[in-house]
Write an enzyme that holds these catalytic residues in place. Structure first.
Site, PDB file in Angstrom:
ATOM      1  CE1 TYR A  87      -3.282  -2.778   0.740  1.00 54.25           C
ATOM      2  CE2 TYR A  87      -2.770  -2.634   3.071  1.00 54.25           C
ATOM      3  CZ  TYR A  87      -3.440  -3.240   2.037  1.00 54.25           C
ATOM      4  OH  TYR A  87      -4.271  -4.286   2.292  1.00 54.25           O
ATOM      5  CB  CYS A 128       1.598   0.705   4.391  1.00 55.15           C
ATOM      6  SG  CYS A 128       2.661  -0.480   5.172  1.00 55.15           S
ATOM      7  CG  PHE A 172       5.154  -1.701   8.643  1.00 57.04           C
ATOM      8  CD1 PHE A 172       6.114  -2.040   9.580  1.00 57.04           C
ATOM      9  CD2 PHE A 172       3.944  -1.192   9.078  1.00 57.04           C
ATOM     10  CE1 PHE A 172       5.860  -1.893  10.933  1.00 57.04           C
ATOM     11  CE2 PHE A 172       3.675  -1.040  10.431  1.00 57.04           C
ATOM     12  CZ  PHE A 172       4.647  -1.395  11.364  1.00 57.04           C
ATOM     13  CB  CYS A 173       4.911  -0.310   2.016  1.00 53.77           C
ATOM     14  SG  CYS A 173       3.650  -1.557   2.365  1.00 53.77           S
TER      15      CYS A 173
END
Ligand SMILES: *[C@@H]1O[C@H](CO)[C@@H](O)[C@H](O)[C@H]1NC(C)=O
Length: 412
Positions: free
Chosen positions: A144, A147, A149-150
């Site tokens: 995404y 996000c 974490f991405c």
């Protein structure tokens, strides 16, 4: 229209009515203590990879004390992102503990397309001046855009100059990752066959690969085994052993961490980014109704909504996130003025780097630098980001990180 109302209702039930545990952190700590096998695994793994020496015991101790397993896993931690070369800001989202997948999906749904049917957009990313250091390594990142974490994974790949493609996942349908039984992002596919799950596992395993080319990625990922368990809320959670640990030989470790304590420090702050810093994002970007609207305004612009759809997504999404962010605030025991927590965290980070180092890694960023940068970057363009820049000492470090990632300074 009805589906939107339904969505809001769901969000409301999920986040507002559903009673929450306040002290998630305690749960994390408790769970952390249960995972004594990890150091052994890491050591055994390093040995199996044909390296290893007397660092074993030392490493085990460091590892045990510094690594946590957040069994709460990915839950729904989605937030803002800023992508690659663009310095503009991105979106948001929230994170909550254990398996709040539903919330997550809906939340980002707000951002990326409540109405959109499944849609895959593959973007060729950074093709121009970058050569894959591995030659044959073909990387596809399922993400995404919004996000953290991405964003962390992208920061890592960008800095190291690795070429990769992005598949943007529709957060509502998640059709793009339907082939996977692992249902979260980021996922990194390597050469179309090897599936790496979890942002920290992706980063640790690739970093190991980049540093010791004699090991195969297949061997390396076996060192990050999946560990399923049930948390104290009765949810099944997946965690990965050794996720902050690089599977290096003693010599490689000594080369990477020339000074005592560097390795432990890196692990500690990587974990801090995942377990604490990330939680500060959503409450800050949705702090006021105005900020929530600004955040969703961006999402809607990025998401290519139709006029009517965009209108509803923006206002309904913003309202929902405004409410959710209040819940998150109490869940994570944040101060009333959530900015203060953000400033404090960021200043702690800067203080940990100290005056004498450009980065925590010294003259070059280490994995903690990249993680913190990746998380903070998702607020870019929003009021929270500007406030952070104005009211903390993070600016100089942040600009250095930006340059380092943009210029692929960690290219092999
Ligand atoms: C990632 O998750 C998928 C689906 O659960 C699994 O098949 C795969 O082995 C996992 N990858 C790693 C490296 O653990």
């Amino acid at each position: 229209m009805y589906s939107l109302l339904f969505l809001v209702l769901l969000l409301y039930v999920n986040f507002v009515l559903h009673p929450k545990k306040k002290k998630e952190k305690n749960a994390l700590l408790a769970l952390h203590c249960g995972s004594l096998r990890k150091p052994v695994m890491a050591a055994a793994c390093t040995r199996a990879l044909g390296k290893l020496g007397g660092a074993f015991l030392r490493a085990s101790v460091v590892h045990r004390s510094a690594t946590a397993s957040y069994l709460l896993g990915n839950g729904f931690r989605r937030a803002y992102c800023s992508r690659g070369t663009g310095l503009r800001s991105k979106l948001l989202s929230a994170r909550s503990g254990g398996g709040r997948l539903l919330g997550c999906a809906f939340l980002l749904g707000g951002g990326l397309g409540w109405y959109q049917a499944v849609k895959v957009s593959v973007q060729q990313h950074m093709a121009e001046d970058k050569q894959d250091p591995e030659g044959a390594l073909k990387l596809v990142l399922y993400q995404y855009k919004t996000c953290p974490f991405c964003s962390k994974v992208r920061a890592f790949l960008d800095y190291h100059g690795a070429a990769y493609e992005i598949v943007e996942v529709n957060p509502v349908m998640r059709q793009e990752i339907k082939w996977s039984t692992y249902r979260k992002v980021p996922i990194l596919m390597v050469n179309g066959e090897l599936q790496l799950n979890d942002s920290s596992v992706i980063i640790s395993s690739l970093k190991t690969l980049f540093l010791s080319k004699d090991k195969s990625l297949t061997d390396i990922i076996h060192c990050y085994p999946e560990m399923k368990s049930v948390n104290d809320r009765g949810r099944e959670v997946t965690e990965y052993n050794n996720k902050y640990w690089l599977m290096l030989s003693e010599a490689e470790t000594a080369a990477l961490y020339p000074q005592k304590g560097m390795q432990k420090e890196e692990m500690k702050w990587r974990q801090w980014a995942d377990d604490w810093l990330v939680h500060l994002i959503s409450p800050n970007v949705y702090r006021t109704t105005g900020e929530a609207l600004a955040s969703f305004d961006y999402i809607v612009r990025e998401g290519k909504f139709g006029t009517v759809e965009g209108f509803f997504a923006k206002y309904v999404g913003a309202a929902a996130m405004y409410i959710i962010s209040k819940r998150l605030k109490s869940r994570h025991n944040l101060q009333d003025d959530v900015r203060q927590d953000l400033y404090k965290a960021v200043n702690e980070w800067v203080a940990a780097i100290g005056r004498d180092r450009k980065f925590m890694g010294g003259s070059q960023p280490n994995l903690a630098d990249l993680a913190v940068f990746g998380v903070l970057r998702v607020m870019e363009g929003l009021q929270a980001f500007q406030d952070m820049m104005d009211n903390t000492k993070v600016k100089h470090w942040y600009r250095r990180m930006e340059r380092a990632a943009l210029n692929h300074e960690g290219r092999a």
